[in-house]
Design an enzyme around this catalytic site. Structure first.
Site: not given
Ligand code: FE
Ligand code: ZN
Length: 259
Positions: A137, A118, A62, A175, A64-65, A60
């Site tokens: 996530d 998400h 985001h 995570h 942090d990905h 996805h």
């Molecule tokens: Fe994340």
């Molecule tokens: Zn995420």
């Protein structure tokens, strides 16, 4: 016939609690990275292993990905694969995949699932022969992602779809949230013995500085409250005995948001 397990999977902890995964298929010398939050630790691990990065698999959009996408592309010339439904938000996307697609990493094959909730374009990659699910996530050990862009009904449908995968499936989520998820899970299903056993295991692993990820689908089905809206104990704790599954899931998620 399903070929035997062949993927070598390496877990790289980055940022405060993200896991990035390297997947190496030795026959074809193909190597993918799943959700590279950052590039540098990935390049270091590739160098240490002597592997050449061939693919990025994003779940996805985001930061942090996907934060390492473009730097890794520049450094290695790898191919960036991500969700068709979110192509506008995946930096450098070249191959778009969605529900039902099968993507080959050398001899290894990943089936793609659309798992909105998400984010609206979230996908998961299931390597059946390697009993490995990369779910970003969407599902965490003892938890699930926050509903930033989806409805409870969508997220429940996504989790229910993943929950049909075999018991032995390893859940490589993005995570290390398991300890705090465990505290919440115990508050809504205090008498669940599978949960109690998992919490004890999580505590000892974290005390020893070890990851709690991957878990297994059997474990999550038995202990993760977000996969258990049918649980009479959970329903009773939420004051929703006999309630429909989406309503119970929605209330579980709502309570976790303010736990
Ligand atoms: Fe994340
Ligand atoms: Zn995420």
């Amino acid at each position: 016939m399903i070929r035997p397990m062949a993927l070598i999977i390496e877990q790289i902890p980055v940022l405060s609690d993200n896991y990035v995964y390297l997947l190496h298929e030795p026959e074809a010398q193909a190597t993918a990275v799943v959700d590279p939050a950052v590039a540098e630790p990935v390049l270091e691990r590739l160098e240490a292993r002597g592997w050449q990065l061939t693919h990025i698999l994003n779940t996805h959009h985001h930061g942090d990905h996907v934060g390492g996408n473009l730097a890794l592309k520049r450094a290695t010339g790898c191919t960036i694969v991500g969700p068709r439904a979110d192509r506008a938000r995946i930096p450098g996307i070249e191959v778009e995949v969605g529900e039902g697609d099968v993507y080959a990493l050398g001899q290894a094959q990943a089936r793609v699932y659309d798992v909105p909730g998400h984010t609206r374009g979230h996908i998961a990659y299931w390597f059946e022969a390697d009993a490995a699910l990369f779910c970003g996530d969407t599902m965490f050990s003892l938890g699930c992602g926050r509903l930033f862009e989806g409805t409870p009904a969508q997220m429940w449908a996504s989790l229910a779809k993943l929950a049909t995968l075999p018991d032995e499936t390893r859940i490589f989520c993005a995570h290390e949230y398991t300890e705090s998820n465990a505290r919440f899970a115990l508050s809504v299903e205090p008498d669940n013995e599978a949960l109690q056993r998992r919490v004890a295991e999580v505590k000892s692993r974290r005390a020893a500085g070890l990851p709690t990820v991957p878990s297994t689908m059997a474990m999550e089905r038995a202990a993760n409250p977000f996969l258990r809206p049918f649980s009479p104990e959970l329903q009773r704790q939420l004051g929703l005995s006999g309630g429909d599954l989406v309503a119970v899931f929605a209330e579980t998620r709502r309570r976790k948001d303010s736990f």
